[in-house]
Scaffold this motif. Structure first.
Motif, PDB file in Angstrom:
ATOM      1  N   VAL A  10       0.828  -1.214   0.000  1.00  0.00           N
ATOM      2  CA  VAL A  10       0.000   0.000   0.000  1.00  0.00           C
ATOM      3  C   VAL A  10       0.863   1.266   0.000  1.00  0.00           C
ATOM      4  N   CYS A  50       2.857   2.626   2.229  1.00  0.00           N
ATOM      5  CA  CYS A  50       2.795   3.459   3.427  1.00  0.00           C
ATOM      6  C   CYS A  50       4.192   3.808   3.905  1.00  0.00           C
ATOM      7  N   GLY A  51       5.185   2.997   3.571  1.00  0.00           N
ATOM      8  CA  GLY A  51       6.558   3.299   3.948  1.00  0.00           C
ATOM      9  C   GLY A  51       6.915   2.939   5.376  1.00  0.00           C
ATOM     10  N   LEU A  52       6.099   2.138   6.067  1.00  0.00           N
ATOM     11  CA  LEU A  52       6.436   1.767   7.451  1.00  0.00           C
ATOM     12  C   LEU A  52       7.610   0.791   7.492  1.00  0.00           C
ATOM     13  N   PRO A  65      -1.931   2.883   8.541  1.00  0.00           N
ATOM     14  CA  PRO A  65      -2.330   2.854   7.132  1.00  0.00           C
ATOM     15  C   PRO A  65      -3.785   2.456   6.910  1.00  0.00           C
ATOM     16  N   ARG A  98      -8.113   4.713   5.694  1.00  0.00           N
ATOM     17  CA  ARG A  98      -8.807   4.282   4.482  1.00  0.00           C
ATOM     18  C   ARG A  98     -10.257   4.743   4.384  1.00  0.00           C
ATOM     19  N   ALA A 141      -0.528   8.507   5.202  1.00  0.00           N
ATOM     20  CA  ALA A 141       0.133   7.853   6.347  1.00  0.00           C
ATOM     21  C   ALA A 141       1.214   8.760   6.916  1.00  0.00           C
ATOM     22  N   ARG A 145       5.792  11.938  10.116  1.00  0.00           N
ATOM     23  CA  ARG A 145       6.809  11.001   9.619  1.00  0.00           C
ATOM     24  C   ARG A 145       8.062  11.713   9.162  1.00  0.00           C
TER      25      ARG A 145
END
Lengths: 165, 378
Positions: A106, A108-110, B72, B76, B163, B171
Motif C-alpha cells: 500500500v 505506506c513506507g512503514l 495505514p 482508508r 500515512a 513522519r
C-alpha cells in the motif's frame, strides 16, 4: 442581482477561460517532478526525509536479513516475504532478503521506518504495472536496481493561470 | 415470532398511488449506498437510507494491529481526507502513551490537515456540481484540486492515503523550499475558488435549484445530532477547531462560517467558505511555524499503553466532528478502537429533509449533507 445579469456573469466567467492555457498534465508525455529521490528514513534521528513513496530500493551491502521490514508489514499488507539469496555478505548470516509483492503493497513506507541499517528506501518510480501477478513480485535482485525516471514537469503559476510547464 | 427482514425487502401494503424506488446501491448518484424512496407522483412521501454496503471492519481490524501499524488502514475510510481521519486516533494514542509532541510537528499537522480538508471539499464540490448537471463545476474543482494534491505529495510522498501522522509527530520534515511553493500555490488556489462565486454560487439557476430545498431548522439540526457544515448551515456556530482547540488551532487566526437558511444551498456554501478560512489558516501557520526543530519523538519499537485506560478525542474533519475512542489494556495492540464518524450522524437527517421534496431534488439534498458512504460504514 437580477437573473439576467447573474446568468451573463456566470457565462462570462466561463468564457474567459477560452483564452487561458489549460491546467492539464499530459501524463505519459510529461511527468510531475517530485522532491528528492524518494522517501528515506534516518534511524539515528528517527525522522524521515521527504520524498515520493514509490517502488522500494534495497541496498544489498547494508541488508542484514533481520526481518524487521517484514514484521512491520505483517500488520499492514503482508507484502514483504524474506527469501533466500546467494551467500555473499558476511553480515547477512541467514542469507535472506526482502521480496516485495506490489500487488499487496500500500506504499505506506512503514517498512522503511523499521529498517535500522539504511538498507531499504523508496524511490520515485510508480509505473509498476504488469500483465501477470508474478510480474508484480519484485525479487531482491530487482529491488537493487535504481529506477530510471524522467520527471521534469512542475506547476507554474503566472498571472494568466497555472500550467504544467 | 416475526422474522426481521432487511429494509426494502419487507412486504408492504400496496397503495396504488405510492411507488417504492430503490436509488442505488449501484447508482452514480447515491455512492455505495441505497436510498429507498417512496414517491407519490413526483413528490417524496418517505425515504429510508440504507448504508452498509462497504463495511470493512476497520474497528475490528484495529484490535489485531499495534499502535503504529494501525495507521495505514485507519485512514482508508476517507482517502481524500486521510490526515483528518487519522488525527483523532493519533491524538488519542499520544495521550494514552504519554507523548509530548514537538511544536513544529503540531504546525505541520495543522497545515497537512487543512490542505486535506480543501482537497476533500474540492472533490465533494466536483460531485455536487455534476449532481446538478453543472459539468464546468465538475471540471474546475477536480483540476484545481491538483494544486493542493501536489503540495501534499511533496510533503507526505503520496497523493492520497498519506500515512503522514504518527503518535509523536509526523513522519518526515517539510521538504526544502516548501514554504514558498506552498504560499504561492495556496494563494493561487484561493484566487481560483473565489472565481467559483460567479459561475456557481451566485448563479441564479443554481440558486433556483437548491434554495429552499431540504430545509433543516436550527432546532432539528441540534435534535438530530448533525455536525459540521450541516450544523453550521442551520445557524449553529459549532466548530471543534474553536470550541475544543487541538494542537495549535487556538493560536491561529480564523473564523467559523455560519449561515441561517439551513437549505441545500446554504449547506453547499459552507464548505466553500471554509476553504477560504483554511487558506488563511495555512498562511498563518506557515508564518508562525518554528523554522527548525524536531518533528518526531522517537518511540520504542512496540509502544504499549499504561494499564487499563481509555481516551476519547475528536477533531473537525472536512465533514464535521470526527471522534475516536481508544481503550488500551496494557498490550501493544489497542483493546478497542471506535470511530465516531460525521457522515453517519449527518445521514440521520436525510429522511426528515426529503419528506415532501420533489424526486429531482433528491441528489442535491443528499449530497449537500456532506456524506461519504465508506466513512459511514467504516
Amino acid at each position: 442581482m437580477n437573473t439576467a445579469t447573474g446568468i451573463i456573469k456566470a457565462l462570462n466567467s466561463g468564457i474567459k477561460h477560452l483564452a487561458i492555457k489549460r491546467f492539464t498534465l499530459r501524463y505519459p508525455e510529461e511527468k510531475l517532478k517530485f522532491v528528492g529521490d524518494g522517501y528515506q528514513f534516518d534511524p539515528s534521528t528517527g525522522v524521515g526525509i521527504a520524498g515520493y513513496k514509490g517502488r522500494h530500493m534495497l541496498f544489498h551491502d547494508h541488508c542484514t536479513g533481520c526481518q524487521l521490514c517484514s514484521i512491520a508489514c505483517e500488520g499492514v499488507a503482508e507484502a514483504i516475504a524474506m527469501v533466500k539469496v546467494p551467500e555473499e555478505y558476511k553480515h547477512n548470516k541467514k542469507a535472506i532478503m526482502p521480496q516485495i509483492d506490489y500487488g499487496k503493497c500500500v506504499f505506506c513506507g512503514l517498512c522503511v521506518d523499521a529498517c535500522p541499517f539504511y538498507a531499504l528506501y523508496m524511490t520515485n518510480d510508480y509505473e509498476l504495472s504488469s500483465f501477470s501477478k508474478e510480474g508484480l513480485i519484485y525479487t531482491p535482485a530487482q529491488l537493487q536496481v535504481k529506477p530510471f525516471v524522467s520527471q521534469d514537469s512542475e506547476i507554474k503559476i503566472t498571472d494568466r493561470g497555472a500550467t504544467h510547464g | 415470532m416475526t422474522k426481521e427482514l432487511l429494509p426494502g425487502l419487507a412486504l408492504q401494503k400496496v397503495d396504488e398511488r405510492i411507488m417504492t424506488l430503490n436509488v442505488g446501491p449501484q447508482h452514480p448518484g447515491s455512492g455505495h449506498m441505497r436510498i429507498i424512496v417512496q414517491i407519490d407522483g413526483d413528490f417524496i412521501v418517505a425515504c429510508d437510507p440504507d448504508p452498509g454496503y462497504v463495511h470493512r471492519g476497520e474497528e475490528k481490524m484495529a484490535e489485531y494491529r499495534n499502535y503504529i501499524t494501525n495507521i495505514p488502514h485507519l485512514e482508508r475510510p476517507v482517502i481524500h481526507d486521510s490526515c483528518n481521519v487519522l488525527y483523532p486516533y493519533v491524538l488519542g494514542v499520544e495521550e494514552l502513551l504519554g507523548i509530548e509532541v514537538p511544536e513544529r510537528a503540531k504546525y505541520i499537522r495543522v497545515i497537512a490537515s487543512e490542505l486535506n480538508r480543501c482537497v476533500y471539499t474540492m472533490y465533494w464540490l466536483a460531485i455536487y456540481g455534476i449532481f446538478l448537471g453543472h459539468s464546468t463545476m465538475f471540471m474546475w474543482p477536480a483540476g484545481d484540486r491538483e494544486l493542493l494534491i501536489d503540495l501534499l505529495e511533496k510533503m507526505t510522498g503520496a497523493r492520497v492515503t498519506h500515512a503522514h501522522f504518527v503518535p509523536g509527530g509526523v513522519r518526515n520534515d517539510l521538504p526544502p523550499n516548501f514554504e514558498d511553493v506552498c504560499l504561492r500555490q495556496v494563494n493561487y488556489f484561493e484566487k481560483r475558488i473565489k472565481e467559483y462565486a460567479a459561475i456557481f454560487y451566485d448563479n441564479p439557476i443554481l440558486i433556483a435549484r437548491t434554495a429552499n430545498t431540504g430545509v433543516l431548522s436550527r432546532e432539528d439540526a441540534i435534535r438530530l445530532g448533525t455536525t459540521g457544515s450541516v450544523l453550521r448551515a442551520s445557524g449553529v456556530d459549532y466548530d471543534l477547531r474553536k470550541k475544543e482547540p487541538y494542537d495549535v488551532y487556538e493560536e491561529l487566526d480564523f473564523q467559523t462560517n455560519v449561515l441561517k437558511e439551513g437549505d441545500s444551498y446554504a449547506r453547499s456554501k459552507i464548505p466553500w467558505l471554509d476553504m477560504m478560512e483554511s487558506c488563511r489558516i495555512i498562511r498563518h501557520a506557515l508564518q508562525k511555524m518554528p523554522k527548525s526543530g524536531s518533528v518526531r519523538v522517537k518511540l520504542k519499537p512496540n509502544p504499549k499503553g499504561k494499564g487499563l485506560n481509555s481516551v476519547y478525542k475528536r477533531v473537525e474533519s472536512g465533514r464535521g466532528s470526527l471522534g475516536c475512542y481508544i481503550v488500551s489494556d496494557g498490550k501493544p495492540e489497542p483493546y478497542r478502537v471506535k470511530l465516531s464518524v460525521p457522515s453517519f450522524r449527518n445521514l440521520i437527517a436525510l429522511p426528515y429533509l426529503l419528506k415532501g421534496e420533489k424526486l429531482g431534488n433528491m441528489p442535491s439534498v443528499y449530497w449537500s449533507l456532506n456524506y461519504w458512504p465508506v466513512e459511514a460504514d467504516r
